[in-house]
Design a protein around this motif. Structure first.
Motif, PDB file in Angstrom:
ATOM      1  N   PRO A   1      11.680   0.995   0.278  1.00  0.00           N
ATOM      2  CA  PRO A   1      12.772   1.189   1.232  1.00  0.00           C
ATOM      3  C   PRO A   1      12.927   0.029   2.212  1.00  0.00           C
TER       4      PRO A   1
ATOM      5  N   ARG B   1       0.836  -1.211   0.000  1.00  0.00           N
ATOM      6  CA  ARG B   1       0.000   0.000   0.000  1.00  0.00           C
ATOM      7  C   ARG B   1       0.865   1.253   0.000  1.00  0.00           C
ATOM      8  N   PHE B   2       2.072   1.116   0.520  1.00  0.00           N
ATOM      9  CA  PHE B   2       2.910   2.304   0.677  1.00  0.00           C
ATOM     10  C   PHE B   2       4.024   2.373  -0.357  1.00  0.00           C
ATOM     11  N   ARG B   3       4.008   1.420  -1.288  1.00  0.00           N
ATOM     12  CA  ARG B   3       5.075   1.442  -2.286  1.00  0.00           C
ATOM     13  C   ARG B   3       4.694   2.353  -3.429  1.00  0.00           C
ATOM     14  N   ASP B   4       5.645   3.132  -3.828  1.00  0.00           N
ATOM     15  CA  ASP B   4       5.445   3.991  -4.980  1.00  0.00           C
ATOM     16  C   ASP B   4       5.865   3.181  -6.200  1.00  0.00           C
ATOM     17  N   PRO B   5       4.941   3.048  -7.176  1.00  0.00           N
ATOM     18  CA  PRO B   5       5.284   2.188  -8.314  1.00  0.00           C
ATOM     19  C   PRO B   5       6.557   2.637  -9.031  1.00  0.00           C
TER      20      PRO B   5
ATOM     21  N   LEU C   1       9.282   3.967  -7.479  1.00  0.00           N
ATOM     22  CA  LEU C   1      10.452   4.050  -6.607  1.00  0.00           C
ATOM     23  C   LEU C   1      10.766   2.681  -6.030  1.00  0.00           C
ATOM     24  N   PRO C   2      12.039   2.426  -5.711  1.00  0.00           N
ATOM     25  CA  PRO C   2      12.330   1.176  -5.005  1.00  0.00           C
ATOM     26  C   PRO C   2      11.747   1.252  -3.597  1.00  0.00           C
TER      27      PRO C   2
END
Lengths: 408, 539, 435
Positions: free
Chosen positions: C60, C51-55, C57-58
């Motif tokens: 963290p 839910r918190f991943r930016d498509p 960006l890698p």
């Protein structure tokens, strides 16, 4: 071709498989389910009729007489008693308890909030609550997010079990694995003993061992010198996981095929019978043929029924008609914790007295398809399905297995 | 009725939404002693119940140019003074097959007239940027829309004002407005948590109570003709788009889609209701939103609808209409009423010094605050000019650096991975740790509810809707605030019901399964007692 | 990087995170969680983090790297979240952000080493048993010195096949139905014997076997985060084999995990949604699946001899014991049941029991990494213990690295199901010979 194919691996599906083994030890049995079922989210005890005041089996017979549409009534008067006896026999074999000698009376168990629940049949962990006495001590673990003994309103302490330096939150299962280790138990007992302060019993969250539950409870009782009992936790439920794991081995050792992972998506008809079912497997659908099929996929929670925003409710495999309210606004009461529960709990498919699911025209969909568990509709005005959760699953599973195994 | 406490100030502001907080800061910056009274927590009324859109004004370009002009002017200012509250997603106006192509030239002309920059986006490029967009879109224009976090904005304003001596009293409801000699002289407030009373002596009163402005004015004997226009919004558990999408058509239901953090919000309906607290969410309006979503994003409704809420737009609906304005009757569409704002004086009813600000939008909060503050200053004879358009607002600090920032999607993951200890993740959906929860509990003081903590931290706002974190948060609250067990359990039960209220209209599919799992936890594992019905705090 | 979408997001793996009810059934069932503090669990790094991943960006959260990719989480999820697939994609992005790792590159390119090493088999086999060499490899590369490495056969399955084809007179009219044999890298370089047996079993059942050009399935690359290269391999296979599938010619393989890559991973992990990928996925079979399918149609030859008529060596290994069968995780992911078990049940006097352990721990190349070696050993411990408790000296398992790992850790000899089927059919193949 299998003798019996069971769709669903919750209380109803797994116990149907176990019952079938007892009814016909040579039968070829296959269980297919999308994921692990309800065991791992329910407290692990057996609710037959939580509100029953007197003998529970008699109260259930009475309930069935008053509500001929109730799954208990469809399963028949004898099913529940036979089911729980057999379950208790298996429970003893897999060393989890679940004694069920009639006459059966509801027991008192505590929750983490200090409330009381009244299921009828308990695994070892909950049994000690009957001897809780005047002054139970609620024991929690320092820094654990899943249990706050202060909310129980009873005397409580936080101990610091030797869990090492795991940087992530421990789940109930993680604690249970620690309790499987004798040195860990010994250290916990040492810390608790030092703070017993006249307690008449000790309550732990339900994490007292995963593989070695009976031994864990016994050794804690021996060391503490007072009864020890468990309180259900947030999911995943360790008592449920114990049962799931032990039942799995029990079934695999006896040659049952247990296929967890891919859902059955449709039935394959052959005249008035089902030839088998199709699974949405990798690459292509897989067909599994069977002489009889038990549908035990559960209700709207379990995954047997589906719903959408237009108020449609449907059964996912055979497209059986589902008894439900079409106005979505009436599915739930105004409050989550409303005493009367929610209409949605009772939605389900209808079945005849042989537990054969009924198609739209009111006749059984197929001669060799049976339903068990919470996919069956429950009549309004009958007790809350939570009260009879495991009882309905077991009684219908027993009856369905019995009928299914008589198939030619 | 005996007041327990007496406070003195120059100006009492009623209402802790964006406008009230804006007035508080504006007047404090002009050197006045200001107190703000809010009946709930700040940002719990209309300001906290919007879709999160900082308008470019494009939506009003055709039918309400005055409002459109205010929006674009303020849009640039808010970006400048409160960049930390903005996620500059940009916005598109997109026309889809059901939309009338004849609207497009009118709209372009309207935008030009009020100074809203537009730039056409070729479909191929649009689909590269937003692969989920309905490929049948036939005209797309880029406008300077942005997502704006109103919670963050209002907290910034309250903190900036506090640094200048401005006082904010939350959970204080106005019971009476006191007048003397044709002027207002103060008000009696009741602390809703303790039940005690506070008497505030003030030389002027600003009524910025939004949809409650009519009720507050009545306390002073004035009658404002307000229309309460309820809009329903739905947050979907998938961030379908990274750009705000507006329908390029006459404003209608469900024609705005705003990406906010992990979700995206579709809004809104527009139904005139009788009461300012009529926040019902009929299933029909939800279905309307989902249908509308499907036009912009095919398969829109397949994502989980996570949360529905309603906000009541406080529209000013004077008896004498300007040209083009329509009557707002109950049950009707309130969209024909201007979104512009008015400042009203109540000297005519012997309440000189009391001013009501009505209408308007979150985007224009600052301009509204400026206008009413100018009038207050004129009344009080203060000549200090408004400087809010030039003063950058501080980031809210009260939860520690970065505690509330949600715009950077990966931020919470990063925080979790690099925290000194990873233990105690209380809310797994929104990634909230016990530390954050304890800090917020201590900062909030006595009587804090789990719902207050939700607003501060997003506790329980993820897919599980507090099924798992509710019990944990109640435990932490009990331990941190040293509550008796019964109070913690009551707090849990209340929180469960508050979550359920917004969730109930969305219970089908996976969210229904979630609710049944949550119920299983509450009823079987925990045995949470059924709470006694009570008045709901604000959402 | 994820390639441009060819399908709506809804049918893609990341979207399934939306179905998560947070019940943690996956965490409960994850075999890695109980044995290490380094992995917070499949739900935490999967649908929760998703839910918190930016498509763009890698992610963290580095802890996802400790996911072994066994996929049990996906199997046990009652709600259809593809947890392992989400994690594998996140791992790939992480690997991309971390940059080149020589160790992972080496492990990912297993296909090359198998073939390149064949001429040097004696030397390499010696070196891999030579402890100082393994110690050095661990210290310099991070490849575990304890992990069981296969031995090079010294010839490849393909070279055996070519020679055999040349020698055999091609009948003018061959009316036998055709199957394509997909051997995979391991059979080609390390265990040609399995391929030889498989071919003969298929021929025994009346098929004409062909072995067209084919590539590594790409799974080792995929598990090591090298998606772009894995996709190149995938494309080679789909373009080489999809046509057979379209023509109704079954493609049959003996490497359970490789077959699963072709059946499911190409689409759900690598994000390939084209027609070739689908056609191949629908037309490829695990050999047991294929044979059991024949049996269900009454077409399988069941001239099985009983265990007492097996070759003495095998008979001795079986003894009086039941034979434990471990269904590898990758095989469970097929959703085809336990066809190997069903087939072995047909062999008189053979008693095979499925083990209840979920995962043996090796998870492809996972257990070859020095920092994950202990995890791989601990994950499989319950399985190894059970095999020892049973007293079994022979066990059955369908995938190669699992077989090597279980054999090393339990002391039992672990064979592919075709070994037992071949013995039952009276089929033999010389371990080392080219013929």
């Amino acid at each position: 071709m299998d003798d019996l194919l069971i769709i669903g691996a919750g209380w109803a599906g797994l116990s149907a498989a176990a019952f079938a083994l007892h009814l016909k030890p040579k039968a070829k049995i296959r269980v297919i389910a999308q994921g692990i079922g309800s065991l791992v989210v329910t407290p692990g005890w057996l609710s037959l009729l939580d509100s029953a005041q007197g003998e529970v089996l008699a109260a259930v017979r009475d309930l069935a007489a008053r509500h001929p549409d109730h799954p208990y009534a469809l399963a028949g008067a004898e099913a529940l008693e036979r089911a729980v006896r057999l379950f208790a026999q298996i429970g003893a074999e897999i060393e989890l308890g679940y004694q069920a000698e009639p006459p059966l009376y509801n027991k008192r168990v505590f929750t983490a909030l200090g409330s009381l629940q009244t299921p009828a049949i308990l695994p070892y962990g909950y049994q000690g609550a009957a001897q809780a006495g005047e002054r139970p001590l609620f024991v929690g673990f320092e820094g654990w997010r899943d249990y706050y003994p202060s909310l129980s309103g009873e005397p409580h302490v936080l101990i610091a079990p030797p869990i090492g330096a795991r940087p992530w939150d421990l789940t109930p299962t993680d604690y249970a694995r620690h309790f499987d280790q004798p040195p860990f138990r010994a250290e916990v007992a040492r810390q608790v003993k030092a703070r017993l302060n006249g307690a008449t019993s000790v309550a732990f969250p339900a994490v007292l061992g995963l593989e070695h539950h009976a031994e864990t409870v016994q050794s804690l009782q021996d060391r503490l010198g007072v009864p020890v009992f468990e309180l259900p936790t947030l999911p995943p439920s360790v008592p449920g996981a114990r049962l799931y794991n032990k039942l799995r081995r029990y079934l695999l050792d006896r040659g049952v095929r247990l296929q967890i992972g891919h859902p059955v998506v449709r039935g394959v008809r052959e005249g008035k019978r089902l030839a088998g079912v199709e699974v949405a497997a990798a690459g292509k659908p897989q067909f599994f043929g069977a002489r009889a099929v038990i549908l035990a996929t559960g209700n709207l929670y379990g995954g047997g029924l589906f719903s959408d925003d237009s108020g449609r409710v449907w059964e996912g495999i055979f497209d059986l008609p589902v008894q439900h309210n079409s106005d979505r606004q009436t599915w739930f009461s105004a409050r989550m914790l409303a005493a009367e529960g929610h209409a949605v709990h009772r939605f389900g498919i209808r079945a005849d007295a042989q537990l054969k699911p009924l198609a739209a025209e009111g006749a059984p969909l197929a001669e060799n398809l049976f339903a068990a568990g919470h996919i069956l509709a429950q009549p309004s005005e009958s007790p809350s399905p939570f009260e009879t959760a495991e009882g309905v699953a077991l009684a219908t599973a027993y009856r369905a297995a019995q009928l299914a195994l008589t198939q030619p | 009725m005996q007041a327990e406490t007496t406070l003195n100030c120059d100006v009492l502001v009623i209402g802790g939404g964006a406008t009230g907080a804006g007035v508080l800061f504006d007047l404090a910056q002009r050197g006045l002693r200001v107190i703000l009274a809010e009946q709930n927590d700040v940002a719990t009324g209309t300001s906290g119940r919007y879709h999160g859109l900082l308008h470019s004004g494009g939506r009003y370009a055709v039918r309400d140019p005055e409002s459109a002009r205010e929006c674009i002017e303020e849009n640039w200012i808010v970006r400048r003074i409160a960049p930390h509250t903005i996620e500059d997603t940009g916005g598109w106006f997109a026309a889809f097959p059901p939309d009338d192509p004849a609207y497009i030239p009118l709209w372009l002309e309207g935008c030009k007239a009020v100074g809203i920059p537009t730039e056409p986006v070729p479909l191929a490029q649009a689909l590269r940027e937003e692969p989920h967009l309905n490929p049948q879109a036939y005209a797309i224009y880029r406008v300077p829309d942005a997502a704006c976090d109103s919670f963050e904005l209002i907290h910034s304003l309250v903190e900036a004002a506090a640094a200048l001596g401005g006082v904010t009293l939350t959970y204080h409801r106005v019971c009476a407005i006191e007048k003397h000699g044709g002027k207002v002289i103060g008000a009696l407030l009741q602390n809703r948590r303790t039940g005690g009373y506070v008497r505030v002596h003030a030389h002027a009163i600003v009524n910025a109570a939004g949809p409650w402005a009519g009720e507050v004015a009545k306390l002073a004997g004035a009658d404002i003709h307000m229309t309460h226009d309820r809009g329903v919004m739905v947050a979907m558990n998938v961030r379908w788009v990274n750009t705000i999408i507006n329908r390029l058509a006459t404003p209608d239901d469900g024609d705005i889609l705003v990406p906010v953090g992990t979700v995206c919000v579709i809004g809104t309906t527009s139904v005139v209701v009788e009461r300012p607290d009529d926040l019902d969410i009929p299933a029909r309006e939800i279905t309307q939103m989902l249908d509308a979503g499907e036009v912009m994003i095919p398969n829109f409704r397949k994502a989980r609808a996570l949360r529905a809420w309603a906000g009541v737009r406080p529209l000013y609906d004077p008896p004498q209409k300007r040209a083009g304005e329509a009557e707002g009757g109950v049950g009707e569409d309130g969209r024909f009423i201007t979104r512009s704002f008015r400042a009203l004086s109540h000297a005519d009813v012997g309440a000189a010094g009391m001013l009501s600000i009505v209408g308007g939008k979150l985007t224009t909060y600052r301009q509204m605050a400026e206008k009413i503050s100018d009038e207050v200053c004129a009344y009080l004879g203060v000549s200090a000019p408004c400087r809010t358009a030039q003063t950058p607002l501080p980031k809210p600090t009260w939860l520690g650096n970065g505690g509330r920032k949600l715009h950077a999607l990966t931020h919470r993951l990063h925080q979790l991975e690099h925290a000194p200890t990873h233990n105690n993740l209380i809310c797994e959906c929104e990634i909230i740790t016990r530390d954050q929860l304890e800090t917020a509990i201590r900062a909030s003081g006595e009587g804090v509810s789990l719902d207050d903590l939700r607003r501060d931290l997003r506790l329980g706002m993820g897919p599980c809707q507090a099924g798992f974190c509710g019990y944990r948060a109640a435990g932490v609250l009990g331990e941190t605030a040293h509550l008796p067990p019964a109070d913690s359990i009551a707090a849990l039960a209340t929180f469960i019901e508050e979550r359920f209220r917004g969730n109930r209209p969305l219970l089908w599919g996976h969210q229904l399964r979630q609710a049944l799992l949550d119920e299983l936890i509450y009823r079987r594992a925990l045995g949470v007692p059924t709470p006694q019905p009570e008045a709901h705090a604000a959402d | 990087m994820i390639e441009p979408r060819e399908l709506p997001y809804l049918q893609e793996t990341p979207f399934t995170a939306d179905h998560c009810l947070k019940c943690n059934i996956c965490t409960q069932a994850c075999p890695v969680v109980p044995v290490t503090d380094l992995f917070p669990g499949p739900k935490t790094v999967g649908p929760q983090a998703q839910r918190f991943r930016d498509p763009d960006l890698p992610s963290p959260d580095q802890s996802v790297d400790y996911c072994s990719g066994c996929g049990i989480c996906t199997l046990v999820c009652p709600h259809g979240v593809r947890v392992m697939e989400i994690n594998t994609q996140a791992k790939a992005k992480l690997a991309e952000a971390k940059g080149f790792s020589l160790r992972n590159w080496i492990l990912g390119h297993n296909a090359w080493w198998g073939v390149l090493g064949t001429p040097f088999a004696p030397l390499l086999n010696w070196a891999f048993r030579f402890k100082p060499f393994r110690w050095l490899a661990e210290k310099t590369l991070g490849i575990s010195a304890r992990a069981a490495f296969p031995t090079w056969a010294g010839y490849t399955f393909r070279s055996w096949w070519r020679k055999r084809e040349k020698k055999r007179a091609q009948p003018a009219e061959d009316a036998r139905p055709v199957v394509v044999y997909y051997h995979g890298c391991s059979t080609n370089s390390y265990e040609p014997r399995i391929g030889k047996l498989a071919v003969q079993i298929l021929e025994h059942n009346g098929f004409r076997v062909i072995v067209p050009p084919q590539a590594c399935c790409g799974l080792p690359l995929q598990s090591n985060g090298m998606f772009a290269e894995a996709r190149r391999f995938a494309r080679k296979n789909t373009s080489a084999l999809a046509d057979y599938a379209r023509r109704g010619i079954p493609i049959v393989g003996t490497a359970g995990s490789c077959i699963m890559a072709l059946k499911g991973d190409y689409e759900h992990i690598l994000g390939l949604h084209d027609d070739d990928t689908r056609a191949l996925a629908g037309g490829i079979y695990d050999i047991s699946e294929f044979l059991w399918g024949l049996h269900q149609q009454g077409k399988l030859k069941t001239d099985f001899r009983p265990v007492s008529a097996f070759p003495p060596e095998l008979r001795a290994l079986i003894g009086d014991s039941i034979v434990p069968y471990h269904a590898p995780c990758q095989l469970k992911a097929h959703g085809m049941g336990r066809p190997a078990l069903d087939l072995l049940d047909l062999i008189p006097e053979l008693r095979v029991v499925e083990m209840d352990a979920d995962c043996c721990g090796i998870a492809g190349t996972y257990g070859y990494k020095a920092e994950k070696r202990q995890i791989a050993e601990d994950v499989g411990a319950p399985l190894f213990r059970r095999i020892r408790e049973i007293g079994a000296r022979l066990a059955v398992c369908d995938t190669e690295t699992c077989r090597w790992h279980i054999a090393q850790m339990s002391g039992a000899r672990v064979v592919h199901p075709v070994e037992l089927l071949a013995s039952a059919y009276g089929i033999t193949a010389d371990e080392r010979a080219m013929i």
